[in-house]
Design an enzyme around this catalytic site. Structure first.
Site, PDB file in Angstrom:
ATOM      1  CD  GLU A 143      -2.704   1.291   2.491  1.00 53.35           C
ATOM      2  OE1 GLU A 143      -3.532   2.227   2.594  1.00 53.35           O
ATOM      3  OE2 GLU A 143      -2.580   0.395   3.356  1.00 53.35           O
ATOM      4  CG  ASN A 202      -5.203   4.875   0.680  1.00 48.48           C
ATOM      5  OD1 ASN A 202      -6.137   4.213   1.124  1.00 48.48           O
ATOM      6  ND2 ASN A 202      -3.926   4.582   0.935  1.00 48.48           N
ATOM      7  CD  GLU A 251      -6.001   0.527   0.178  1.00 45.32           C
ATOM      8  OE1 GLU A 251      -6.226   1.375   1.072  1.00 45.32           O
ATOM      9  OE2 GLU A 251      -5.213  -0.416   0.310  1.00 45.32           O
ATOM     10  CG  ASP A 280      -8.513   1.410   3.837  1.00 37.81           C
ATOM     11  OD1 ASP A 280      -8.340   0.418   4.574  1.00 37.81           O
ATOM     12  OD2 ASP A 280      -7.759   2.396   3.832  1.00 37.81           O
ATOM     13  CD  GLU A 307      -6.298  -1.016   7.226  1.00 40.28           C
ATOM     14  OE1 GLU A 307      -5.441  -0.609   6.419  1.00 40.28           O
ATOM     15  OE2 GLU A 307      -7.403  -0.481   7.383  1.00 40.28           O
TER      16      GLU A 307
END
Length: 752
Positions: free
Chosen positions: A532, A591, A623, A653, A710
């Site tokens: 990520e 993201n 995401e 997410d 996560e």
């Protein structure tokens, strides 16, 4: 300012009142008259100049004529003398050369005839022509005598007629000389040219020539005298006209000096000495046109001052409420502090839930509420010798120099809250219930002399107090205290946000934002299966800053849109470099803010960047959070469907922290759900917490979705997830977010 201008104008009229009584001389008419007179004088001067030139040339021609006449008469006299000399030489010597020379000269040059013809052609007088004729006749008689003498001499020396010149050979004796002997003929030849008769004939020629020359001289003198007189007359006329021209030029120069140049210089000095908004009036002077200019200019300046005053007043006034605006209020605070100083109170007011009022009624009702609030605040300000202003959409401010104590400030704040609460919204559209109007008030009471705060700080502190009052609820007031911890925290937050906004564009230009990578591991094999991308700000003075330091500010001001694309491009360039260098690469998740999904072209832009940098969509994951999904449901569904059709992976997410449900998951076009760290950080020994994670895993399996957990930070957490079927994890237990270079090294070691 306007009163000063009018007062100065009246003073100028009193001081220079006599100037308005002066004769107004027209510059245009005066210039026309001067030009007409100058043209007439110039034409007359030109005519006389031409006359002078003509007279001079006539005089020169006359002198040349006289000189030529003189030369011709001398030529005539010399020719006669030359022939006499040749005759006497022949008679004396008998040499035929002299006889031939005589007739050669007489035949070739014809001096006498040429001289006479030239004199006639030059235009001599009748008397001069008579004298010339007499001289010519005397010359002819003399030549006849000379021809007789040459014939006698030629016969005396025995020259045959065939060798004589035709004129001599053709001569016929008239007095029986042919019967005389050679010696006698020789004596007769001598006697014919050396006697009184011959001399008298010569004298007659000389006398006539002398008389001719005398007559010519007298005529030349008379004509020259007359010509000189006429020339001098023309010259005098030319000088008179030239003098008149110079006089006109001098008068015109004085006219321009007194009626044009001097007034213009005065106008220039007056304008130069004028300062902004205090232009001196021009005192009319000079020509009629310049006086009209000065009067028009003064009128224009007066109109402009009035217009500027009106525009200035309008620019400092709020068009809706009639109160002064922020700019005028700032100026008022500054002038009040400079003029009075000491303690005074500043009130900052913000209407409570004004957006709700507009939504419940309409904006026209909201405007009427603001107008009514402005009237009430103005009444309070005027009562306390202060000023009220509208400084924002639904924000007002009021400075009251007469309020110097906390008790007076408190009463004023309570009065403000009371009068605003009395405003009742009125609308033709019926509402379900009344909407109460209220205002929050922040109060700053300070001594402008003891605590000389900048203007910006004064307003900022009262604004902070107002924000603190709003936190207490509607219709409250709050004083600003320097030692108030809540106010200090709010001030720090605002200062921090302002600092971040001031630095963000420069940071992007200097490439201070970097992509850090947190690996995603296969919990069973330990292999890195993805990563990520997380943004970090490599600040030049404060070091590496986490997203929590700046992302909320960027989300609020919209800068996050630029930043998201910037990080996405950096990730694509990194992947492209790995492909090019045959380095190991894994899919990377990026993201994106909720702001992107309101843009219909968002998915197309993502594909364009990936294609431009030659990165396959399968190596990129987009995401989104549950919050983004629920705020923009339709737009987000549309964009995520397009992204998946293009080959990109979509991950949800922070799953479990928002509104997700089984029904929602069935409709979501996502490939991955990420279990939020908040579920892992709970006590997993409790059956309820463990069953929650197990339930999410089972739901994901039913819907064929990949799961990533996560925030894994301990060995126990990892073992629990592995036991409950979670295959992919990320967190500090495995690796913190690392720089691009470190991540590449980790990949190489992990894949080798």
């Amino acid at each position: 300012m306007i009163h000063c201008f009018i007062r100065n104008r009246i003073y100028s009229k009193e001081r220079y009142g006599t100037s308005e009584m002066k004769l107004k001389i027209s510059l245009r008419m005066t210039t026309f008259i001067f030009c007409a007179l100058a043209i007439i004088a110039a034409v007359l001067s030109f005519i006389n100049t031409q006359n002078v030139d003509l007279k001079i040339r006539e005089q020169a021609d006359r002198m040349e004529n006289h000189n030529q006449c003189e030369d011709k008469i001398l030529e005539f006299s010399k020719a006669s003398d030359d022939l006499t000399t040749a005759t006497r030489h022949f008679v004396a010597t008998g040499d035929p050369v002299y006889m031939n020379q005589y007739w050669q000269e007489a035949d070739e040059s014809r001096h006498r005839e040429d001289a006479v013809n030239s004199l006639n052609a030059l235009g001599i007088s009748e008397e001069e022509r008579t004298l010339l004729k007499n001289a010519m006749e005397a010359s002819d008689r003399l030549m006849e005598t000379e021809t007789l003498a040459m014939r006698l001499k030629a016969d005396a020396v025995g020259i045959p007629e065939s060798q004589m010149p035709p004129e001599v050979a053709a001569y016929v004796y008239k007095n029986g000389e042919e019967s005389s002997g050679p010696e006698e003929k020789g004596q007769l030849a001598i006697k014919s040219i050396f006697n009184n008769t011959y001399e008298n004939q010569k004298k007659e020629i000389t006398d006539n020539i002398t008389s001719f020359r005398s007559q010519l001289y007298n005529r030349k003198t008379s004509e020259n005298t007359l010509s000189n007189s006429e020339t001098m007359g023309s010259l005098n006329h030319m000088l008179v006209y030239n003098f008149f021209l110079l006089l006109l030029l001098l008068v015109l120069s004085f006219f321009l000096l007194f009626f044009v140049t001097t007034p213009l210089h005065r106008y220039y000095k007056s304008l130069k000495n004028s300062r902004e908004n205090s232009a001196e009036p021009l005192i009319p002077a000079g020509s009629k046109e310049l006086q009209q200019f000065a009067e028009s200019f003064n009128s224009m300046v007066k109109d402009l001052k009035n217009q500027n005053a009106a525009l200035l007043e309008k620019s400092r006034t709020d068009g809706l409420t009639g109160l002064y605006n922020r700019e005028a209020f700032d100026l008022y605070i500054k002038e009040t502090i400079e003029a009075h100083g000491g303690r005074m109170a500043l009130f900052f007011m913000d209407m409570d839930e004004f957006k709700g009022l507009n939504d419940r009624y309409d904006y026209l009702v909201g405007d009427r509420v603001l107008t009514e609030a402005g009237k009430k605040l103005r009444a309070i300000a005027e009562k306390n010798s202060g000023m009220a202003a509208r400084v924002g959409g639904e924000e007002f401010a009021m400075l009251l120099p007469s309020v110097k104590t906390q008790l007076a400030a408190q009463k004023t704040a309570e009065q403000i809250i009371k009068v605003i609460s009395e405003i009742k919204p009125e609308s033709s559209r019926k509402a379900r219930k009344d909407f109460p109007v209220s205002v929050s008030v922040g109060v700053l009471l300070w001594d402008s002399q003891a605590d000389a705060l900048p203007l910006r700080e004064v307003l900022h502190r009262s604004d902070l107090a107002c924000s603190r009052a709003k936190q207490q609820g509607k219709g409250h007031f709050k004083f600003y205290y320097a030692n108030d911890s809540d106010l200090q925290a709010m001030q720090y937050t605002q200062e921090h946000e302002q600092q971040v906004e001031d630095e963000m564009y420069g940071a992007l230009a200097r490439r201070e934002f970097e992509a850090y990578y947190q690996p995603k591991y296969n919990i069973e094999t330990g292999e890195i299966m993805g990563a990520e991308a997380l943004v970090r700000w490599n600040h030049p003075t404060r070091g590496v800053l986490s997203p929590a330091h700046f992302i909320p500010v960027f989300e609020a001001n919209g800068f996050v849109v630029q930043l998201d694309f910037y990080i996405f491009k950096k990730v694509c360039r990194t992947l492209a470099g790995q492909f090019k260098n045959n380095e190991p690469a894994v899919p990377v998740a990026v993201n994106f803010s909720s702001r992107h999904f309101a843009n219909p072209g968002f998915a197309d832009e993502i594909r364009r960047i990936a294609e431009l940098l030659s990165v396959p969509p399968s190596f990129l994951e987009i995401e989104i959070t549950e919050t983004v999904l629920m705020e923009n449901w339709d737009e987000t569904i549309t964009q995520t469907c397009k992204l998946r059709e293009m080959g990109f992976s979509v991950a949800l997410d922070d799953f479990g922290t928002g509104y997700s449900s089984m029904g929602v998951l069935q409709e979501l076009p996502v490939d991955v759900i990420k279990i939020d760290r908040s579920f892992i950080n709970r006590d997993l020994s409790e059956h309820r917490n463990a069953m929650f994670i197990t339930g999410i895993v089972n739901i994901a399996r039913v819907l064929n979705l990949r799961i990533i957990c996560e925030g894994v930070e301990t060995r126990e957490q990892a073992d629990f997830l592995k036991k409950n079927g979670v295959l992919f994890v990320q967190g500090y237990y495995y690796s913190r977010p690392v720089s691009e270079a470190v991540f590449k090294e980790m990949l190489i070691k992990n894949k080798s």
